[in-house]
Design a protein around this motif. Sequence first.
Motif, PDB file in Angstrom:
ATOM      1  N   PRO A   1       0.843  -1.213   0.000  1.00  0.00           N
ATOM      2  CA  PRO A   1       0.000   0.000   0.000  1.00  0.00           C
ATOM      3  C   PRO A   1       0.872   1.254   0.000  1.00  0.00           C
ATOM      4  O   PRO A   1       1.949   1.254   0.595  1.00  0.00           O
ATOM      5  CB  PRO A   1      -0.776  -0.101   1.320  1.00  0.00           C
ATOM      6  CG  PRO A   1      -0.604  -1.492   1.801  1.00  0.00           C
ATOM      7  CD  PRO A   1       0.641  -2.036   1.198  1.00  0.00           C
TER       8      PRO A   1
ATOM      9  N   GLN B   1      -0.363   4.305   0.954  1.00  0.00           N
ATOM     10  CA  GLN B   1      -1.056   5.365   1.700  1.00  0.00           C
ATOM     11  C   GLN B   1      -0.067   6.135   2.559  1.00  0.00           C
ATOM     12  O   GLN B   1       0.746   5.544   3.265  1.00  0.00           O
ATOM     13  CB  GLN B   1      -2.138   4.751   2.578  1.00  0.00           C
ATOM     14  CG  GLN B   1      -3.070   5.786   3.166  1.00  0.00           C
ATOM     15  CD  GLN B   1      -4.356   5.133   3.661  1.00  0.00           C
ATOM     16  OE1 GLN B   1      -5.002   4.392   2.939  1.00  0.00           O
ATOM     17  NE2 GLN B   1      -4.694   5.383   4.895  1.00  0.00           N
ATOM     18  N   THR B   2      -0.168   7.455   2.487  1.00  0.00           N
ATOM     19  CA  THR B   2       0.768   8.307   3.224  1.00  0.00           C
ATOM     20  C   THR B   2       0.304   8.470   4.675  1.00  0.00           C
ATOM     21  O   THR B   2      -0.823   8.130   5.005  1.00  0.00           O
ATOM     22  CB  THR B   2       0.828   9.702   2.561  1.00  0.00           C
ATOM     23  OG1 THR B   2      -0.504  10.170   2.407  1.00  0.00           O
ATOM     24  CG2 THR B   2       1.514   9.647   1.215  1.00  0.00           C
TER      25      THR B   2
ATOM     26  N   PHE C   1      -3.904  12.866   3.275  1.00  0.00           N
ATOM     27  CA  PHE C   1      -4.719  11.735   2.823  1.00  0.00           C
ATOM     28  C   PHE C   1      -5.079  11.941   1.359  1.00  0.00           C
ATOM     29  O   PHE C   1      -5.895  12.788   1.028  1.00  0.00           O
ATOM     30  CB  PHE C   1      -5.977  11.570   3.668  1.00  0.00           C
ATOM     31  CG  PHE C   1      -6.558  10.196   3.534  1.00  0.00           C
ATOM     32  CD1 PHE C   1      -6.358   9.253   4.528  1.00  0.00           C
ATOM     33  CD2 PHE C   1      -7.246   9.810   2.395  1.00  0.00           C
ATOM     34  CE1 PHE C   1      -6.847   7.960   4.393  1.00  0.00           C
ATOM     35  CE2 PHE C   1      -7.736   8.522   2.252  1.00  0.00           C
ATOM     36  CZ  PHE C   1      -7.545   7.597   3.262  1.00  0.00           C
TER      37      PHE C   1
ATOM     38  N   HIS D   1      -6.522  10.063  -1.879  1.00  0.00           N
ATOM     39  CA  HIS D   1      -7.178   8.844  -2.350  1.00  0.00           C
ATOM     40  C   HIS D   1      -6.443   8.300  -3.574  1.00  0.00           C
ATOM     41  O   HIS D   1      -5.976   9.058  -4.423  1.00  0.00           O
ATOM     42  CB  HIS D   1      -8.623   9.146  -2.751  1.00  0.00           C
ATOM     43  CG  HIS D   1      -9.488   9.525  -1.588  1.00  0.00           C
ATOM     44  ND1 HIS D   1     -10.035   8.606  -0.740  1.00  0.00           N
ATOM     45  CD2 HIS D   1      -9.888  10.733  -1.139  1.00  0.00           C
ATOM     46  CE1 HIS D   1     -10.749   9.226   0.183  1.00  0.00           C
ATOM     47  NE2 HIS D   1     -10.676  10.525  -0.030  1.00  0.00           N
ATOM     48  N   HIS D   2      -6.361   7.007  -3.664  1.00  0.00           N
ATOM     49  CA  HIS D   2      -5.704   6.400  -4.820  1.00  0.00           C
ATOM     50  C   HIS D   2      -6.260   4.995  -5.036  1.00  0.00           C
ATOM     51  O   HIS D   2      -6.916   4.432  -4.159  1.00  0.00           O
ATOM     52  CB  HIS D   2      -4.193   6.347  -4.618  1.00  0.00           C
ATOM     53  CG  HIS D   2      -3.784   5.426  -3.508  1.00  0.00           C
ATOM     54  ND1 HIS D   2      -4.013   5.720  -2.183  1.00  0.00           N
ATOM     55  CD2 HIS D   2      -3.212   4.209  -3.516  1.00  0.00           C
ATOM     56  CE1 HIS D   2      -3.575   4.723  -1.436  1.00  0.00           C
ATOM     57  NE2 HIS D   2      -3.086   3.787  -2.204  1.00  0.00           N
TER      58      HIS D   2
ATOM     59  N   SER E   1      -6.428   1.406  -4.751  1.00  0.00           N
ATOM     60  CA  SER E   1      -5.822   0.491  -3.782  1.00  0.00           C
ATOM     61  C   SER E   1      -5.033  -0.616  -4.476  1.00  0.00           C
ATOM     62  O   SER E   1      -4.112  -1.171  -3.893  1.00  0.00           O
ATOM     63  CB  SER E   1      -6.915  -0.158  -2.921  1.00  0.00           C
ATOM     64  OG  SER E   1      -7.816   0.812  -2.460  1.00  0.00           O
TER      65      SER E   1
ATOM     66  N   THR F   1       6.654   4.023   2.105  1.00  0.00           N
ATOM     67  CA  THR F   1       6.196   5.360   1.697  1.00  0.00           C
ATOM     68  C   THR F   1       7.056   6.446   2.335  1.00  0.00           C
ATOM     69  O   THR F   1       7.449   7.421   1.675  1.00  0.00           O
ATOM     70  CB  THR F   1       4.717   5.558   2.108  1.00  0.00           C
ATOM     71  OG1 THR F   1       3.941   4.554   1.471  1.00  0.00           O
ATOM     72  CG2 THR F   1       4.199   6.920   1.698  1.00  0.00           C
TER      73      THR F   1
ATOM     74  N   HIS G   1      -9.303  10.177  10.102  1.00  0.00           N
ATOM     75  CA  HIS G   1      -9.415  10.194   8.644  1.00  0.00           C
ATOM     76  C   HIS G   1      -9.977  11.522   8.126  1.00  0.00           C
ATOM     77  O   HIS G   1     -10.537  11.575   7.038  1.00  0.00           O
ATOM     78  CB  HIS G   1     -10.301   9.034   8.170  1.00  0.00           C
ATOM     79  CG  HIS G   1      -9.636   7.698   8.325  1.00  0.00           C
ATOM     80  ND1 HIS G   1      -9.655   6.990   9.499  1.00  0.00           N
ATOM     81  CD2 HIS G   1      -8.889   6.968   7.464  1.00  0.00           C
ATOM     82  CE1 HIS G   1      -8.971   5.866   9.351  1.00  0.00           C
ATOM     83  NE2 HIS G   1      -8.494   5.829   8.130  1.00  0.00           N
TER      84      HIS G   1
ATOM     85  N   ALA H   1      -9.301  12.540   4.620  1.00  0.00           N
ATOM     86  CA  ALA H   1     -10.004  11.854   3.536  1.00  0.00           C
ATOM     87  C   ALA H   1     -11.308  12.558   3.180  1.00  0.00           C
ATOM     88  O   ALA H   1     -11.919  12.279   2.157  1.00  0.00           O
ATOM     89  CB  ALA H   1     -10.296  10.410   3.937  1.00  0.00           C
TER      90      ALA H   1
ATOM     91  N   GLU I   1     -10.648   3.616  -4.520  1.00  0.00           N
ATOM     92  CA  GLU I   1     -10.391   3.415  -3.088  1.00  0.00           C
ATOM     93  C   GLU I   1     -11.695   3.089  -2.361  1.00  0.00           C
ATOM     94  O   GLU I   1     -11.727   2.225  -1.487  1.00  0.00           O
ATOM     95  CB  GLU I   1      -9.743   4.654  -2.467  1.00  0.00           C
ATOM     96  CG  GLU I   1      -9.440   4.442  -0.995  1.00  0.00           C
ATOM     97  CD  GLU I   1      -8.205   5.184  -0.525  1.00  0.00           C
ATOM     98  OE1 GLU I   1      -8.087   6.371  -0.857  1.00  0.00           O
ATOM     99  OE2 GLU I   1      -7.366   4.571   0.156  1.00  0.00           O
TER     100      GLU I   1
ATOM    101  N   PRO J   1      -4.505   0.573   6.062  1.00  0.00           N
ATOM    102  CA  PRO J   1      -4.747   1.497   4.956  1.00  0.00           C
ATOM    103  C   PRO J   1      -6.188   1.342   4.452  1.00  0.00           C
ATOM    104  O   PRO J   1      -6.884   0.402   4.831  1.00  0.00           O
ATOM    105  CB  PRO J   1      -3.747   1.051   3.885  1.00  0.00           C
ATOM    106  CG  PRO J   1      -3.207  -0.257   4.304  1.00  0.00           C
ATOM    107  CD  PRO J   1      -3.673  -0.563   5.691  1.00  0.00           C
TER     108      PRO J   1
END
Lengths: 406, 408
Positions: free
Chosen positions: A35, A37-38, A43, A45-46, A48, A238, B76, B79, B261, B298
């Motif tokens: 993964p 994810q930072t 945050f 989104h990307h 997965s 990361t 989060h 996000a 995601e 994640p």
Amino acid sequence: MTTIHSQPLHATMPQNSKHQFDIHHVIEELKHYLPTQTPLKDFIHHNSLHAFQKMKFYDAIFTASEIFGYQVTLELEDFRKLFRQGRIKREVFENVITQRKGIAAREIWSKKLLFQDYNQSKTPRVGTLREQWKSVYHIDIDTLVQPLLFRILNAYLDQGISLWNFPVSCEFLHSIREIEKNSYVSIFKTSRARALLQDEFCTITYLLELLVGKDRYYEQYIIDQQFSHRGWSGMVATIEERPDSLLDTRRISLHDSIFLELLLEIDALDDALGRKWSPICTNRTTEPVDLFADAPYNELNEVLSLWQDAFEWSYYDEVLSSIQATKHATKPNSPKSFQALFCIDERECSIRRHIESVDTDCETLGTPGFFCCRILLSAAKREILRQALPRAGHAEVPYKRNRCTR
Amino acid sequence: MSPAISNAFTHMNKTSILTIENKNLNDRENGLQIGFTIEEMTTRVEGQLRSVGLLQNFAPIIYLIAHGSSSANNPHHGAHDCGACSGRPGSVNARVMASMANHPIVRNNLQNKGITIPESTQFVGALHDTAGDEIEYYDEQFLSPENSLLHSKNCASFEKALDLNAKERSRRFASIPTSQSLKNVRKAIKDRSVSLFEPRPELGHGTNTLCIVGRREMTKRLFLDRRAFLNSYDYRTDPEGKILAGVMRPLGPVCGGINLEYYFSRVDNHKLGAGTKLPHHVMGLIGVTNSCDGDLRPGLPLQMIEVHDPVRLLIIVEHFPDVVLATIQSAPEMYEWFINEWVQIAVVHPETNVLYRFREGQFEEYSPVAAKIPIIKDFKSFIEEAQEMETNYIADATKENLPVYSLQ
């Protein structure tokens, strides 16, 4: 105090004559699949399953499922429920099957989708090699190692939760060595691992020789190990790639965290079994698993992909039909009370609709919310930079920095 | 507000002064230029206006409304902020663009490039808190007296729109009776967004499915239930698709990335999502773990994806199919998203109104099978009577996602 051996410990052990194993290659491969994810402050989104993006969607997701055991669509029974509810429309369902399987095969595939039983259990390729610690030595090595490993990683990377800072904050492995040299207590329970930590000639390959034995299994072992805690491994990878993703920067590498984990495994085994254990692949003769090979054909996957298409097009069809049916006549440019540019974000869809209903003379537009300004921000007299630009634009232009004073 | 609250409006203090213009190229810090030169400003403002097709008929005030999200006890929170701004509120970006577009030399340069913005037109930056449903405006003190009056009137309109928006959103929150007065619903939305005990301050991007690239008239009369990214673009100002390439390039990584995601967090919340928020521990301020399971998680927590239908993003572009095909094929990294089907794409022919879908490298005509679209006659009762989930199990929860309605 730690005792240091006068002769490097690794020199006393037999070496495999030929090492095909390349740790740098394995680490690059790991970084591709882990993964990305930072840390929480950024945050973004990307996808997965970004590692599989070179493949077609269905090939990619079912391969990922085969390797890692992921569920990559809704479950079969959920699709069937949605069909019974009418959210997957019969006409679209039939069209999808006809288009992909032909009219002659429509009936037989319809029955498969609606009624056939399939074995839906998953046995991922990843993890099978290290399972042998349980089957051969009745030891759950992850339970013995991971709690300590996670505490060390977390303490080292901590950004402000712990009451005490990690005592040494240079490069990760160097910090661990310094602590071990200068502490009354050790993170290790046994002497061999403690000594290997301080042995400047000790390598990952050597540690794998102790744990695995045959070099053709090294890669599979490392990947098994790192995917037993993909979250931490992904975070370390990361931060290694983007040290600026932490405000209080830390120098760490996946290589060094793997090195420490292997030492902790040796320590756990020595502690539990003394020296009465052999490398886990000593007597193994089967070929190592090709972890990243494509998934073989599986009828269940074909059925799930047909359901997925039917589910998607049941909604898409309705949207396309609506757009076509309500197609506007172009209005002349009447004066506007105001114009408002919002982010394209779908949450703004409703506020735009409502402001247009309240003031029918206004005009709303949508654009990516960074408003063409790829910037880094810094508050006056602070060294911290905060990003305010999309992930896709990282390498496009030199960043402009706007100083923010109060 | 308590330190446990992530307040979208504190990302940038309303009264802070930004260094936006670079008057000396040697004005640098750590190798980075501070601010934009006039030429750079002009390029960006021109790019912004051309990309959305806003080249004439300028109103007295043009708002640039960024978004962010306030919440409490929410690791989060990033996000929920703006994905195009690295998971932060976009207030600085909006304010910087407004300032650049108001710069008299930039205006003059734009005129030389064929974009004449009346001197009386002013740009205003703002931030919409998508959880609390509030808007803050920036640099209002620079508005002319005439525009100040208009701005006051517009603010009142935005307040009414925020009331309605809060009401629409409230239908998905069990703690808020949607049929209360607008004032009470709005207050409940605000209170809920920053409640320490609330794991769903807002639903983020849950249900995202569409990305429409075209004029607003394509969707203005449709109720899309907050499922559509809306990117303004006017094919008439870009017959060869030169601007379209710049518009399309970020859609895969940004909108497609968000969509995927949510997709994967929804279909496997255990392995590809973050599990339920309730037992989350924040580790080192870098990630979360779930109860006694010590690995970092994640992906997205359960409370963000319950209502999400796991379907790929459909991008719908208003333009000629051959232009769109050439555009998506113009950069391999962009084309990969489409040819490998990680996002889907369809085209509406702007002259014939014929639909095309992209399959195996080309656009083919598509005839929808959907019957007549239902019409919303009374929005208030429509929202109050909309179906609510019985359980948060996928086949129950997503019953809340409404079909497309016409607003005619």
